[in-house]
Design an enzyme around this catalytic site. Structure first.
Site, PDB file in Angstrom:
ATOM      1  N   GLN A  39      -5.205  -1.517 -12.552  1.00  0.00           N
ATOM      2  CA  GLN A  39      -5.876  -1.954 -10.949  1.00  0.00           C
ATOM      3  C   GLN A  39      -7.387  -2.388 -11.170  1.00  0.00           C
ATOM      4  O   GLN A  39      -8.115  -1.726 -11.804  1.00  0.00           O
ATOM      5  CB  GLN A  39      -5.453  -0.829  -9.996  1.00  0.00           C
ATOM      6  CG  GLN A  39      -4.060  -0.524  -9.806  1.00  0.00           C
ATOM      7  CD  GLN A  39      -3.917   0.493  -8.922  1.00  0.00           C
ATOM      8  OE1 GLN A  39      -4.594   1.665  -8.791  1.00  0.00           O
ATOM      9  NE2 GLN A  39      -3.217   0.141  -7.729  1.00  0.00           N
ATOM     10  N   HIS A  63     -10.675   1.906   0.588  1.00  0.00           N
ATOM     11  CA  HIS A  63      -9.927   1.498  -0.826  1.00  0.00           C
ATOM     12  C   HIS A  63      -9.769   0.143  -0.524  1.00  0.00           C
ATOM     13  O   HIS A  63      -9.759  -0.623   0.339  1.00  0.00           O
ATOM     14  CB  HIS A  63      -8.479   2.148  -0.830  1.00  0.00           C
ATOM     15  CG  HIS A  63      -8.349   3.542  -0.723  1.00  0.00           C
ATOM     16  ND1 HIS A  63      -8.277   4.427  -1.634  1.00  0.00           N
ATOM     17  CD2 HIS A  63      -8.537   4.502   0.433  1.00  0.00           C
ATOM     18  CE1 HIS A  63      -7.980   5.748  -1.373  1.00  0.00           C
ATOM     19  NE2 HIS A  63      -8.156   5.726   0.025  1.00  0.00           N
ATOM     20  N   LYS A 109      -5.132  -1.117   7.604  1.00  0.00           N
ATOM     21  CA  LYS A 109      -5.282  -1.666   6.385  1.00  0.00           C
ATOM     22  C   LYS A 109      -5.225  -3.220   6.864  1.00  0.00           C
ATOM     23  O   LYS A 109      -4.574  -3.777   7.673  1.00  0.00           O
ATOM     24  CB  LYS A 109      -4.471  -1.456   5.598  1.00  0.00           C
ATOM     25  CG  LYS A 109      -3.018  -1.274   5.522  1.00  0.00           C
ATOM     26  CD  LYS A 109      -2.046  -1.101   4.294  1.00  0.00           C
ATOM     27  CE  LYS A 109      -0.642  -1.426   4.761  1.00  0.00           C
ATOM     28  NZ  LYS A 109       0.255  -1.189   3.727  1.00  0.00           N
ATOM     29  N   ASP A 135      -9.568  -1.415  -9.042  1.00  0.00           N
ATOM     30  CA  ASP A 135      -9.707  -0.512  -7.996  1.00  0.00           C
ATOM     31  C   ASP A 135     -11.343  -0.591  -7.606  1.00  0.00           C
ATOM     32  O   ASP A 135     -12.178  -0.749  -8.486  1.00  0.00           O
ATOM     33  CB  ASP A 135      -9.359   0.811  -8.454  1.00  0.00           C
ATOM     34  CG  ASP A 135      -8.218   1.516  -7.321  1.00  0.00           C
ATOM     35  OD1 ASP A 135      -8.143   0.978  -6.343  1.00  0.00           O
ATOM     36  OD2 ASP A 135      -7.740   2.205  -7.837  1.00  0.00           O
ATOM     37  N   CYS A 180      -8.010   6.774  -7.150  1.00  0.00           N
ATOM     38  CA  CYS A 180      -8.773   7.279  -6.186  1.00  0.00           C
ATOM     39  C   CYS A 180      -9.322   8.669  -6.215  1.00  0.00           C
ATOM     40  O   CYS A 180     -10.686   8.754  -5.966  1.00  0.00           O
ATOM     41  CB  CYS A 180      -7.993   7.319  -4.616  1.00  0.00           C
ATOM     42  SG  CYS A 180      -6.802   5.951  -4.634  1.00  0.00           S
ATOM     43  N   HIS A 217     -13.883   1.764  -4.256  1.00  0.00           N
ATOM     44  CA  HIS A 217     -14.104   2.494  -3.372  1.00  0.00           C
ATOM     45  C   HIS A 217     -15.251   2.486  -2.812  1.00  0.00           C
ATOM     46  O   HIS A 217     -16.284   2.292  -3.421  1.00  0.00           O
ATOM     47  CB  HIS A 217     -13.594   3.976  -3.535  1.00  0.00           C
ATOM     48  CG  HIS A 217     -12.320   4.039  -3.926  1.00  0.00           C
ATOM     49  ND1 HIS A 217     -11.769   4.182  -5.297  1.00  0.00           N
ATOM     50  CD2 HIS A 217     -11.183   4.279  -3.150  1.00  0.00           C
ATOM     51  CE1 HIS A 217     -10.452   3.941  -5.358  1.00  0.00           C
ATOM     52  NE2 HIS A 217     -10.093   4.349  -3.969  1.00  0.00           N
ATOM     53  N   ARG A 251       3.010   4.636 -13.373  1.00  0.00           N
ATOM     54  CA  ARG A 251       3.940   4.738 -12.371  1.00  0.00           C
ATOM     55  C   ARG A 251       5.386   4.706 -12.961  1.00  0.00           C
ATOM     56  O   ARG A 251       5.741   3.713 -13.476  1.00  0.00           O
ATOM     57  CB  ARG A 251       3.759   3.993 -11.084  1.00  0.00           C
ATOM     58  CG  ARG A 251       2.378   4.225 -10.425  1.00  0.00           C
ATOM     59  CD  ARG A 251       2.114   3.241  -9.436  1.00  0.00           C
ATOM     60  NE  ARG A 251       0.780   3.407  -8.760  1.00  0.00           N
ATOM     61  CZ  ARG A 251       0.000   2.667  -7.796  1.00  0.00           C
ATOM     62  NH1 ARG A 251       0.878   1.684  -7.282  1.00  0.00           N
ATOM     63  NH2 ARG A 251      -1.152   2.621  -7.606  1.00  0.00           N
TER      64      ARG A 251
END
Length: 672
Positions: A416, A546, A500, A418, A369, A420, A398
């Site tokens: 991911q 997100h 979310k 991902d 992000c 945005h 992680r």
């Protein structure tokens, strides 16, 4: 009774999902004998499906089953829809649907603990809850073996047969502590200290054994059907999940209302074991996790990498068609970036240690992000620029405890999908709706069309004012309703930075896998002070959304492997065809065929060096969709004889015809 299946995903199973939470096992009056090359299903989380028992009358057509096999539908196969007999249903209840079952499982945990301490007087008890399909109990004691489990089960049977009463008693905290110390159970002292409620409740089994417990339980041990209980396994578990605390012996058991339910559950459990993506990944040489490199770090082998390439290409194509710009960003950044984003404050325990480079601290990224925010900040934006959509297949890192790692499902490095979206407040609904459409399009490419959707609202601690929270939450609701998807509200379950939507995909067994997420964020725009210029030439803060569709490529690949049992459809299979010579005399022509197929875009390999039956068996074991067999006649006529894993013998055809039919089937997501 033996269980035999023929169904949508292979030789052992034809399935259906109902809208209820129960699991049905159903007798069918019609099963196809078409099972020579198919395989079967795993089970991790069982919810709603039909299992077909054997039948004498085989009226279901080959084409019906083959259509189901290649569509990879989570609906029942045609055979099951047409031939379900309600009199033969065995309902597997859940803890939620049957409070009686929950009580049975909880009492079984106590009975097991009592049995263990009768057989092993020095064993110390800790906790013993009910779980999804049974129960467990943790003991501080010597390591146990499978033989020990049999002894414990026999002792449990004796306790059950004595029909001892379960008696609830309320005592003061001091009295509970006195009793615990009297029997020298140190873990129970720690548990007692964590209990906030008064009075303290104790459950007795007869007058022989007791435990701190809030209940509920059955009235007597005789209410348990001992033939519906089985001890499954023993594993190590750290006390309180802390590696610095003692390693305990955790005994897992399953319990049901009757023996038929137990048999059905155990059969599905065996199917789950057969479908484990870790075993299939090794058998098909798809991926590995190497001890020399470290746990939780995935090596994609050539065949697995081909599937990943197909997944990525599909993902990128759909995103670009829907107005996303693709990004690539660094794997590390200065530690200060993660201070600004708040990750060091709220997420530090999940991040790897920092590294010092030229007297500056750097951090492996746990998320993508902040990078996308930095790209947004590189220039001043006008309200006319919105919405701005960016997407990245970004690898993140992680920290996970080694004991928590699990194949592709729990790793330390993963990619991911991902994205945005930066937009205006009045664009939230349309953007969310667009994400829902994109999510559905991508998931359906891989055969997933059943979802469980949850909308999570504002928690007690949150950033942003009430008005923007209400507006964003309403936009999410409106988008879901406009889409026509049913959803459940998780009141207060949102992130601190915004509401979310979470989406779980439902596989062919009815198991639910957390996959897609869509989150409105009021936090990062504020932390990074990102703005735009509105129509009045004033600086305003945009809304940030997100979203991830697949979650991570590693986890999604694991789900795909278990869903298909490694038996991927033609378009997704890493090797679509094998060319097999009858003897080495045809090898040169086979190589020419292979070269022509590769040039046309078909993923092919030539195999030789064994007798033809062995070559065919090897191809079947590797789940190759198509085999092109070449003998002297094929060399003479410049043809091949084709055998399909899904449709059997397809006969002799020219190479050009095979290429045309294979490419058509692959492009249309059908079988050959």
């Amino acid at each position: 009774m033996k269980y035999s299946y023929a169904g949508a995903l292979g030789r052992t199973m034809a399935l259906s999902l109902s809208s209820s939470r129960s699991l049905f096992f159903t007798s069918s009056k019609s099963l196809s004998p078409l099972n020579s090359t198919f395989s079967c299903f795993p089970i991790r989380q069982i919810s709603s499906l039909f299992l077909l028992y054997p039948s004498k009358n085989n009226s279901c057509t080959r084409n019906k089953l083959l259509r189901c096999r290649n569509s990879f539908s989570t609906h029942v196969s045609v055979a099951a829809d047409e031939h379900t007999n309600s009199d033969d249903k065995i309902v597997l209840p859940t803890n939620e649907s049957s409070h009686g079952l929950l009580r049975i499982r909880h009492t079984c945990a106590h009975v097991m603990a009592m049995a263990v301490q009768k057989l092993y007087p020095n064993a110390k008890v800790t906790i013993g809850p009910w779980i999804e399909n049974g129960f467990y109990y943790d003991f501080d004691m010597e390591p146990l073996t499978d033989r020990d489990l049999k002894r414990i089960k026999k002792e449990m049977d004796r306790i059950i047969s004595r029909n001892l009463p379960l008696v609830r008693e309320e005592v003061s905290r001091d009295e509970a502590q006195r009793r615990i110390m009297a029997i020298n159970e140190p873990y129970k002292i720690e548990i007692l200290e964590s209990i906030q409620e008064e009075p303290i409740t104790i459950y007795h089994i007869g007058n022989e054994w007791w435990d701190l417990c809030a209940g509920p339980h059955v009235e007597t041990t005789g209410k348990i059907n001992k033939k519906a209980v089985e001890l499954e396994s023993v594993a190590g578990a750290y006390w309180r999940g802390d590696v610095k605390k003692p390693m305990l012996q955790r005994i897992y058991g399953t319990a049901w209302e009757n023996e038929d339910q137990l048999k059905a559950y155990l059969h599905f459990k065996e199917e789950a074991k057969r479908r484990d993506h870790r075993r299939i990944g090794q058998d098909l040489d798809l991926f590995s996790i190497q001890d020399e490199a470290g746990g939780g770090l995935v090596f994609w082998h050539p065949k697995g990498a081909i599937i990943r390439h197909i997944i990525e290409d599909t993902w990128k194509k759909i995103h670009m068609e829907r107005g996303y710009d693709l990004l690539y960003t660094p794997h590390v950044a200065k530690a200060d970036l993660w201070k600004i984003s708040g990750h060091l404050d709220f997420y530090k325990e999940n991040m790897f240690d920092q590294m010092e480079i030229e007297e500056e601290l750097f951090q492996l990224r746990p998320m993508n992000c902040p990078y996308h925010v930095l790209i947004y900040k590189r220039q001043l934006h006008s309200y006319r620029d919105f919405p701005i959509r960016v997407a990245e297949l970004g690898t993140v890192y992680r920290y996970e405890l080694s004991g928590a790692l699990h194949g592709l499902f729990r790793v330390r490095g993963f990619t991911q999908d991902d994205a945005h979206i930066f937009c205006l407040e009045d664009q939230i609904k349309d953007e969310i709706r667009g994400v829902l459409d994109l999510t559905e399009e991508i998931l359906q490419q891989f055969g997933f069309d059943k979802y469980e959707v949850n909308l999570s609202t504002r928690p007690e601690k949150a950033v942003g004012d009430d008005e923007i929270w209400e507006k964003a939450t309403s936009a999410l609701k409106d988008a879901l309703e406009d889409k026509g998807w049913s959803y459940q509200i998780d009141d207060g379950g949102g992130a601190f930075y915004g509401p979310k939507i979470d989406l779980k995909i439902e596989d062919a067994l009815g198991r639910k896998w957390q996959c897609s997420t869509i989150q409105v964020d009021f936090n990062l725009p504020q932390r990074f002070d990102i703005t735009y210029v509105d129509s009045n030439q004033e600086r305003k803060r945009p809304i940030m959304i997100h979203r991830a569709v697949l979650g991570s490529l590693e986890r999604f690949f694991g789900v795909l492997i278990e869903n298909y049992a490694g038996d991927f459809p033609l378009w997704l299979s890493p090797i679509q065809a094998r060319v097999l010579p009858v003897t080495d005399a045809q090898l040169q022509y086979c190589n020419e065929v292979g070269k022509k197929l590769k040039a046309s875009g078909i993923r092919v390999e030539v195999c030789s060096g064994e007798r033809l039956p062995k070559l065919i068996r090897n191809a079947e074991k590797q789940k190759i969709p198509l085999m092109a067999v070449v003998g002297p006649k094929e060399v003479e006529t410049q043809t091949i004889t084709v055998r399909s894993r899904f449709a059997g013998e397809l006969g002799n055809m020219s190479i050009d015809e095979f290429i045309r039919r294979t490419k058509t089937a692959s492009e249309s997501r059908t079988f050959l």
